[in-house]
Design a protein around this motif. Structure first.
Motif, short mmCIF file in Angstrom:
data_model
loop_
_atom_site.label_atom_id
_atom_site.label_comp_id
_atom_site.label_asym_id
_atom_site.label_seq_id
_atom_site.Cartn_x
_atom_site.Cartn_y
_atom_site.Cartn_z
N UNK A 254 15.07 -4.46 -16.72
CA UNK A 254 15.80 -5.71 -17.07
C UNK A 254 17.19 -5.49 -17.46
N UNK A 255 17.23 -4.43 -18.34
CA UNK A 255 18.91 -4.13 -18.57
C UNK A 255 19.74 -3.64 -17.47
N UNK A 256 19.27 -2.83 -16.58
CA UNK A 256 19.85 -2.40 -15.54
C UNK A 256 19.68 -3.03 -14.21
N UNK A 257 18.73 -4.05 -14.32
CA UNK A 257 18.42 -4.79 -13.08
C UNK A 257 18.01 -3.96 -11.76
N UNK A 258 17.11 -2.58 -12.27
CA UNK A 258 16.67 -1.72 -10.99
C UNK A 258 15.43 -1.52 -11.28
N UNK A 259 14.57 -1.03 -9.99
CA UNK A 259 13.38 -0.79 -10.22
C UNK A 259 13.15 0.72 -9.89
N UNK A 260 12.17 1.44 -10.63
CA UNK A 260 11.98 2.76 -10.33
C UNK A 260 10.73 2.70 -9.93
N UNK A 261 10.35 3.45 -8.69
CA UNK A 261 9.08 3.39 -8.12
C UNK A 261 8.91 5.06 -7.67
N UNK B 165 4.04 6.53 -1.78
CA UNK B 165 3.56 7.73 -0.80
C UNK B 165 4.26 7.21 0.48
N UNK B 166 5.33 8.07 1.07
CA UNK B 166 6.00 7.78 2.24
C UNK B 166 5.05 7.72 3.36
N UNK B 167 3.95 8.37 3.26
CA UNK B 167 2.99 8.35 4.35
C UNK B 167 2.22 7.09 4.56
N UNK B 168 2.13 6.19 3.57
CA UNK B 168 1.73 4.74 3.59
C UNK B 168 2.83 3.78 3.61
N UNK B 169 4.07 3.89 3.02
CA UNK B 169 4.96 2.79 2.93
C UNK B 169 6.47 3.41 3.05
N UNK B 170 7.35 2.70 3.22
CA UNK B 170 8.81 2.95 3.15
C UNK B 170 9.48 2.06 1.97
N UNK B 171 10.80 2.23 1.60
CA UNK B 171 11.42 1.77 0.89
C UNK B 171 11.60 0.36 1.41
N UNK C 103 0.95 -1.13 -0.12
CA UNK C 103 -0.09 -0.25 0.00
C UNK C 103 0.84 1.22 0.02
N UNK C 104 0.65 2.26 -0.95
CA UNK C 104 1.35 3.56 -1.07
C UNK C 104 2.24 3.45 -2.04
N UNK C 105 2.25 2.15 -2.94
CA UNK C 105 3.36 2.18 -4.28
C UNK C 105 2.24 2.67 -5.48
#
Length: 113
Positions: free
Chosen positions: A58-65, A68-74, A49-51
């Protein structure tokens, strides 16, 4: 600007740094191999919840998100992705979770065990 004005400005900057961001852009490393991994990783991220946005590259093997920091954290998102069997830069999947993903999705090499 007088001293009082500088003090107010500094307090405003400090408050802005502490206040949770409702549209924080975040990226971190996530291991995976293929389109099945992409779907699994993004589904795991969206389960938190909050994403607001999740896009695994796939090419860099990273996720970009966008979260909402009021609902979740990294960390919340990293834990969810790890539970789906994928190592993140902050949380590693357990061997049991990793073993559940499809053979072509298994990204760990024998040397990394």
């Amino acid at each position: 600007m007088n001293m009082q004005g500088q003090e107010v400005k500094r307090e405003a900057v400090e408050t802005a740094e502490i206040k949770p961001n409702k549209n924080r852009k975040v990226e971190f490393a996530v291991d995976g191999n293929c389109d099945m991994c992409k779907k699994r990783i993004e589904k795991a991220a969206f389960s938190v919840k909050g994403v607001k946005s999740a896009d695994w590259h796939m090419d860099h093997k990273d996720i970009h998100l966008i979260i909402d920091e009021t609902k979740c954290s990294v960390l919340d998102v990293q834990k969810a992705i790890a539970r789906a069997g994928h190592d993140t830069e902050g949380v590693k999947a357990t061997d049991e979770e990793y073993a559940k993903i499809h053979g072509c999705c298994q990204y760990r090499t024998q040397e990394s065990h």
